[in-house]
Design a protein around this motif. Sequence first.
Motif, PDB file in Angstrom:
ATOM      1  N   ASP A  25       0.948  -1.109  -0.241  1.00 11.59           N
ATOM      2  CA  ASP A  25       0.286   0.035   0.057  1.00 11.59           C
ATOM      3  C   ASP A  25       0.777   1.169  -0.184  1.00 11.59           C
ATOM      4  OD1 ASP A  25      -2.490   1.320   0.518  1.00 11.59           O
ATOM      5  OD2 ASP A  25      -2.626   1.645   1.899  1.00 11.59           O
ATOM      6  N   GLU A  26       1.278   0.879   1.052  1.00 11.47           N
ATOM      7  CA  GLU A  26       2.706   2.708   0.733  1.00 11.47           C
ATOM      8  C   GLU A  26       3.639   2.676  -0.341  1.00 11.47           C
ATOM      9  OE1 GLU A  26       5.296   1.956   4.251  1.00 11.47           O
ATOM     10  OE2 GLU A  26       3.784   2.429   5.785  1.00 11.47           O
ATOM     11  N   LYS A  27       3.525   1.216  -0.801  1.00  7.88           N
ATOM     12  CA  LYS A  27       4.864   1.421  -2.461  1.00  7.88           C
ATOM     13  C   LYS A  27       3.394   2.070  -3.242  1.00  7.88           C
ATOM     14  CE  LYS A  27       7.702  -1.967  -1.659  1.00  7.88           C
ATOM     15  NZ  LYS A  27       7.954  -3.977  -1.889  1.00  7.88           N
ATOM     16  N   LEU A  28       2.952   1.454  -3.205  1.00  5.93           N
ATOM     17  CA  LEU A  28       1.560   2.069  -4.235  1.00  5.93           C
ATOM     18  C   LEU A  28       1.114   4.015  -4.338  1.00  5.93           C
ATOM     19  CD1 LEU A  28      -0.410   1.429  -6.362  1.00  5.93           C
ATOM     20  CD2 LEU A  28      -2.108   0.816  -5.049  1.00  5.93           C
ATOM     21  N   THR A  29       1.594   4.204  -3.142  1.00  5.98           N
ATOM     22  CA  THR A  29       1.506   5.852  -2.756  1.00  5.98           C
ATOM     23  C   THR A  29       2.324   6.251  -2.973  1.00  5.98           C
ATOM     24  OG1 THR A  29      -0.059   4.951  -1.329  1.00  5.98           O
ATOM     25  CG2 THR A  29       1.122   7.591  -0.933  1.00  5.98           C
ATOM     26  N   VAL A  30       3.483   5.554  -3.483  1.00  6.24           N
ATOM     27  CA  VAL A  30       4.649   6.249  -3.681  1.00  6.24           C
ATOM     28  C   VAL A  30       4.779   6.686  -4.931  1.00  6.24           C
ATOM     29  CG1 VAL A  30       7.341   6.230  -3.912  1.00  6.24           C
ATOM     30  CG2 VAL A  30       5.869   5.676  -2.032  1.00  6.24           C
ATOM     31  N   VAL A  31       4.852   5.814  -6.271  1.00  7.24           N
ATOM     32  CA  VAL A  31       3.740   5.716  -7.072  1.00  7.24           C
ATOM     33  C   VAL A  31       3.465   6.615  -7.911  1.00  7.24           C
ATOM     34  CG1 VAL A  31       3.438   4.540  -9.555  1.00  7.24           C
ATOM     35  CG2 VAL A  31       5.109   3.206  -7.622  1.00  7.24           C
ATOM     36  N   ILE A  32       1.696   6.304  -7.253  1.00  6.83           N
ATOM     37  CA  ILE A  32       0.860   7.416  -7.730  1.00  6.83           C
ATOM     38  C   ILE A  32       1.515   8.563  -7.255  1.00  6.83           C
ATOM     39  CG2 ILE A  32      -1.643   8.205  -6.762  1.00  6.83           C
ATOM     40  CD1 ILE A  32      -2.298   6.098  -5.872  1.00  6.83           C
ATOM     41  N   VAL A  33       2.722   9.136  -6.629  1.00 10.32           N
ATOM     42  CA  VAL A  33       2.809  10.746  -5.995  1.00 10.32           C
ATOM     43  C   VAL A  33       3.979  11.030  -7.417  1.00 10.32           C
ATOM     44  CG1 VAL A  33       4.137  12.137  -4.346  1.00 10.32           C
ATOM     45  CG2 VAL A  33       2.381  10.503  -3.529  1.00 10.32           C
ATOM     46  N   LEU A  34       4.630  10.440  -7.396  1.00  9.06           N
ATOM     47  CA  LEU A  34       5.224   9.947  -8.344  1.00  9.06           C
ATOM     48  C   LEU A  34       4.768  10.391  -9.833  1.00  9.06           C
ATOM     49  CD1 LEU A  34       8.312   7.529  -7.482  1.00  9.06           C
ATOM     50  CD2 LEU A  34       8.370   9.990  -7.216  1.00  9.06           C
ATOM     51  N   ALA A  35       3.737   9.850  -9.937  1.00 11.22           N
ATOM     52  CA  ALA A  35       3.688  10.021 -11.372  1.00 11.22           C
ATOM     53  C   ALA A  35       2.800  11.354 -10.833  1.00 11.22           C
ATOM     54  CB  ALA A  35       2.002   9.104 -11.151  1.00 11.22           C
ATOM     55  N   LEU A  36       1.324  11.926  -9.725  1.00  8.35           N
ATOM     56  CA  LEU A  36       2.105  13.297  -9.493  1.00  8.35           C
ATOM     57  C   LEU A  36       2.852  14.479  -9.600  1.00  8.35           C
ATOM     58  CD1 LEU A  36      -0.762  15.299  -8.410  1.00  8.35           C
ATOM     59  CD2 LEU A  36      -0.342  14.304  -6.565  1.00  8.35           C
ATOM     60  N   GLY A  37       3.772  13.920  -9.386  1.00 13.22           N
ATOM     61  CA  GLY A  37       4.625  15.071  -9.919  1.00 13.22           C
ATOM     62  C   GLY A  37       4.997  15.456 -11.067  1.00 13.22           C
ATOM     63  N   VAL A  38       5.109  13.974 -12.143  1.00 13.07           N
ATOM     64  CA  VAL A  38       5.348  14.326 -13.010  1.00 13.07           C
ATOM     65  C   VAL A  38       4.677  14.835 -14.058  1.00 13.07           C
ATOM     66  CG1 VAL A  38       5.461  13.029 -15.505  1.00 13.07           C
ATOM     67  CG2 VAL A  38       6.858  12.332 -13.324  1.00 13.07           C
ATOM     68  N   LEU A  39       3.277  14.739 -13.608  1.00 11.96           N
ATOM     69  CA  LEU A  39       2.330  15.269 -14.306  1.00 11.96           C
ATOM     70  C   LEU A  39       1.990  16.922 -13.866  1.00 11.96           C
ATOM     71  CD1 LEU A  39      -1.256  13.319 -14.593  1.00 11.96           C
ATOM     72  CD2 LEU A  39       0.456  13.990 -16.225  1.00 11.96           C
ATOM     73  N   ILE A  40       2.273  17.588 -12.971  1.00 14.44           N
ATOM     74  CA  ILE A  40       2.209  18.361 -12.269  1.00 14.44           C
ATOM     75  C   ILE A  40       3.147  19.801 -12.522  1.00 14.44           C
ATOM     76  CG2 ILE A  40       2.914  20.271  -9.798  1.00 14.44           C
ATOM     77  CD1 ILE A  40       1.444  18.198  -8.709  1.00 14.44           C
ATOM     78  N   ALA A  41       4.533  18.877 -12.248  1.00  9.23           N
ATOM     79  CA  ALA A  41       6.012  19.483 -13.361  1.00  9.23           C
ATOM     80  C   ALA A  41       6.163  20.351 -14.112  1.00  9.23           C
ATOM     81  CB  ALA A  41       7.178  18.383 -13.565  1.00  9.23           C
ATOM     82  N   PRO A  42       5.809  20.045 -15.962  1.00 12.03           N
ATOM     83  CA  PRO A  42       5.646  20.987 -16.981  1.00 12.03           C
ATOM     84  C   PRO A  42       5.274  22.624 -16.702  1.00 12.03           C
ATOM     85  CG  PRO A  42       4.758  19.262 -17.388  1.00 12.03           C
ATOM     86  CD  PRO A  42       5.712  18.590 -15.849  1.00 12.03           C
ATOM     87  N   THR A  43       3.748  22.777 -15.824  1.00  9.31           N
ATOM     88  CA  THR A  43       3.186  23.008 -15.894  1.00  9.31           C
ATOM     89  C   THR A  43       3.121  24.600 -15.187  1.00  9.31           C
ATOM     90  OG1 THR A  43       1.841  22.362 -13.018  1.00  9.31           O
ATOM     91  CG2 THR A  43       0.512  21.417 -15.761  1.00  9.31           C
ATOM     92  N   ALA A  44       2.916  25.116 -15.108  1.00  4.27           N
ATOM     93  CA  ALA A  44       3.157  27.003 -14.140  1.00  4.27           C
ATOM     94  C   ALA A  44       2.665  26.382 -13.000  1.00  4.27           C
ATOM     95  CB  ALA A  44       1.927  27.818 -14.818  1.00  4.27           C
ATOM     96  N   ALA A  45       2.084  25.641 -11.772  1.00  2.00           N
ATOM     97  CA  ALA A  45       2.425  25.667 -10.874  1.00  2.00           C
ATOM     98  C   ALA A  45       3.264  24.979 -10.755  1.00  2.00           C
ATOM     99  CB  ALA A  45       0.663  24.499 -10.520  1.00  2.00           C
ATOM    100  N   GLY A  46       3.767  23.989 -11.126  1.00  5.98           N
ATOM    101  CA  GLY A  46       5.266  23.229 -11.045  1.00  5.98           C
ATOM    102  C   GLY A  46       6.216  23.953 -11.476  1.00  5.98           C
ATOM    103  N   GLN A  47       6.266  24.969 -12.122  1.00  2.00           N
ATOM    104  CA  GLN A  47       7.230  25.713 -12.230  1.00  2.00           C
ATOM    105  C   GLN A  47       7.378  27.033 -10.947  1.00  2.00           C
ATOM    106  OE1 GLN A  47       9.859  25.334 -13.885  1.00  2.00           O
ATOM    107  NE2 GLN A  47       8.526  23.801 -14.839  1.00  2.00           N
ATOM    108  N   GLY A  48       6.291  27.174 -10.523  1.00  2.00           N
ATOM    109  CA  GLY A  48       5.841  27.963  -9.220  1.00  2.00           C
ATOM    110  C   GLY A  48       6.626  27.329  -7.764  1.00  2.00           C
ATOM    111  N   ILE A  49       5.692  25.978  -7.819  1.00  2.00           N
ATOM    112  CA  ILE A  49       6.588  25.583  -6.311  1.00  2.00           C
ATOM    113  C   ILE A  49       7.514  25.143  -6.617  1.00  2.00           C
ATOM    114  CG2 ILE A  49       6.413  23.127  -5.868  1.00  2.00           C
ATOM    115  CD1 ILE A  49       4.313  22.771  -6.543  1.00  2.00           C
ATOM    116  N   LEU A  50       8.911  24.464  -8.076  1.00  2.00           N
ATOM    117  CA  LEU A  50       9.898  24.575  -8.185  1.00  2.00           C
ATOM    118  C   LEU A  50      10.736  26.160  -7.377  1.00  2.00           C
ATOM    119  CD1 LEU A  50      12.484  23.259  -9.338  1.00  2.00           C
ATOM    120  CD2 LEU A  50      11.958  23.896 -12.060  1.00  2.00           C
ATOM    121  N   ASP A  51      10.529  26.558  -7.514  1.00  2.00           N
ATOM    122  CA  ASP A  51      10.576  28.002  -7.949  1.00  2.00           C
ATOM    123  C   ASP A  51      10.701  28.406  -5.930  1.00  2.00           C
ATOM    124  OD1 ASP A  51      11.921  28.484 -10.232  1.00  2.00           O
ATOM    125  OD2 ASP A  51      10.176  30.300 -10.852  1.00  2.00           O
TER     126      ASP A  51
END
Length: 69
Positions: free
Chosen positions: A29-55
């Motif tokens: 269950d914990e491994k699945l949560t980690v995979v879901i969070v990583l997928a979420l990060g990949v989807l957020i990263a190229p957006t403007a919100a993701g760039q703001g978080i990175l900054d």
Amino acid sequence: MLTINVTVLLAVIVVLRLRRRTQARSRSDEKLTVVIVLALGVLIAPTAAGQGILDILGQLASGVTQASR
């Protein structure tokens, strides 16, 4: 549009999964949560919100580095 909808769905799933008690989670269950969070990060990263978080995280990291000197 599809990316935003999937991102919102994954964010909701992450919040619901993290609300559960730690004792109730298995290793798989914990491994699945980690995979879901990583997928979420990949989807957020190229957006403007993701760039703001990175900054913001970059500024925070540089502030911590300067404070430790």
